[in-house]
Design a protein around this motif. Structure first.
Motif: not given
Length: 490
Positions: A443-465
């Motif tokens: 068969g097959a193996s499927y891998r998926q990943r979303a990656v985010f490099l936050p900019s400052g505190l706003a970026g971290r709050l955006y991801w965590w929310s």
């Protein structure tokens, strides 16, 4: 004087891991001593050096390591290892000093810390001075290079500056945030270290090294902010914030371990600047001059902000420049990377699975909660972004540079991997990557990943929310892509 036989202790560390390949390039025959040689297995230079197992606190191990060696680079410290690091460091240095003298070693080189004279030093700096004194008293010609804050991705001092500045929009800080420091780029540290191997034998002593800029510690943080594209941070010195409390604070808001943060913070109680430039008469500055602080920061974050996402995701391929991250750097170093990863195995063939992956977006959608994707696209349009309306050039096939809704194809390895870079308005940089591999059972193996490099505190709050929404969206996306591939395989 090339072609010397060189031992590097601490080759798995920040400086040692960058110095060792440069010694090889300079024509030296290099031996690397490591307590756990397995940590060097993935180093690109491992096959070019003699890697030996040994513990610096075991005298017999040290004697075996220095046998037949001309120059010893002592780059080990025990800070962060737990226990009494100062006692451990001094014991190691005494073993190196005794073994080097007995073996007829011609030169010892040690990287110490820049410190003021005539003041009571922090435990960290006092330990560095004690180690330097032990080596200087070995009877072997020794050069102790005393450096301040080393600027480069992976350096503990730089990572503390990076994470504090990235996370905090307002900086309550101890009053010693106004003390003066003289940072030095890691490339300049390596310049002095490599050159020290060829210094004539009569040279013996401790020498200050530092970059061209003398700054208050608070200025180093705001210098980082400017180069990272962040607003400068208001800094309020607080007289009651002791080193112990400050280390707890750093441990709370950054990934730098408290065992490392505490001794580093203790060192900031002093002005640490170059007292003289005697080193220039022995080792001239690098061609083009020493690297300024802002440029050193720029170099340290360049690959992480250039779109070279493998560097930011800590690829196993070592970076070429001394300021770049290495796989051997501690897990808390480098820019913050936030990730959502999913994996599936499926009876569908790799070809069928790839066809579904390559057709993602556009009229086929994103295989999960269309309403949420529509709302995200509408929100992007409201803040001046591109939204979801761009669709696709071709419904079935993609090529690098193609638009897919508010993504762009950054890389495609047809049949195996698709990486999309986000072009929506976000406080940071985002990617989503799909990978397809044949499975052992056909068969097959499927891998998926979303990656985010936050900019400052706003970026971290955006991801965590968005974590709850991401869980639903990305979990459903992985399941539906696999299910559609299985339907098409029947």
């Amino acid at each position: 004087m090339n072609g010397r036989r060189v031992l590097v202790t601490g080759a798995t560390g920040y400086i040692g891991g960058r110095l060792t390949p440069r010694l090889v390039e300079a024509g030296h025959e290099v031996r690397a001593l490591a307590r756990d040689p397995g940590r060097l297995r993935d180093a690109s230079w491992a096959d070019a050096v003699d890697v030996v197992q040994g513990d610096l606190e075991v005298a017999d191990d040290v004697r075996r390591a220095v046998a037949g060696v001309d120059v010893v680079f002592h780059l080990v410290h025990a800070m962060g290892a737990g226990g009494d690091f100062a006692t451990a460091e001094l014991a190691q240095a005494r073993n190196v000093a005794a073994a080097a003298k007995a073996a007829g070693v011609q030169r010892i080189v040690y990287l110490s810390g820049l410190h003021p004279q005539g003041e009571r030093l922090s435990k960290h700096l006092a330990s560095r001075v004690a180690v330097g004194d032990a080596l200087l008293g070995s009877g072997v010609p020794t050069i102790v290079l005393q450096a301040g804050i080393v600027i480069g991705s992976g350096s503990a001092s730089f990572e503390m500056i990076r994470h504090l500045t990235e996370v905090l929009p307002y900086m309550p800080a101890p009053r010693w945030v106004r003390n003066f420091v003289q940072p030095i780029a890691v490339r300049d540290v390596l310049h002095y270290l490599v050159a020290a191997a060829a210094v004539p034998g009569e040279v013996h002593g401790a020498f200050d090294i530092g970059g061209p800029d003398v700054l208050r510690y608070g200025q180093t943080m705001n210098g980082y902010a400017v180069e990272a594209g962040l607003p400068q941070r208001p800094i309020a010195p607080l007289p009651v914030l002791t080193p112990w409390l400050a280390s707890q604070w750093v441990n709370l808001v950054t990934p730098v371990p408290r065992a490392i943060a505490m001794p580093l913070i203790g060192s900031l109680l002093h002005d640490c600047v170059v007292a003289d430039r005697r080193i220039d008469a022995i080792i001239p500055p690098p061609e083009g001059g020493l690297t300024g602080y802002r440029k050193a920061v720029r170099l340290a974050i360049a690959r992480e902000r250039s779109g070279d996402i493998e560097s930011s995701w800590r690829s196993s391929t070592p970076a070429g420049a001394p300021s770049d991250p290495l796989p051997s750097d501690p897990s808390w170093s480098g820019s913050t990377v936030l990730e959502d990863a999913r994996e599936r195995t499926t009876a569908a063939s790799p070809d069928a699975l790839w066809r579904v992956v390559e057709a993602v977006g556009g009229d086929r959608g994103w295989y999960s909660v269309p309403l949420l994707w529509s709302l995200r696209g509408l929100g992007d349009r409201l803040v001046g972004g591109v939204g979801l309306r761009r669709g696709r050039r071709d419904p079935d096939h993609l090529r690098e540079g193609d638009v897919v809704d508010f993504w762009r194809v950054e890389r495609i390895e047809r049949g195996r991997m698709l990486r999309l870079r986000a072009e929506m308005k976000v406080p940071g940089r985002a990617w989503i990557e799909f990978a397809v591999d044949p499975a052992t059972d056909g068969g097959a193996s499927y891998r998926q990943r979303a990656v985010f490099l936050p900019s400052g505190l706003a970026g971290r709050l955006y991801w965590w929310s968005l974590v709850p929404a991401h869980h639903v969206i990305f979990e459903m996306m992985a399941s539906r892509i696999v299910a559609v591939a299985e339907e098409e395989s029947r």
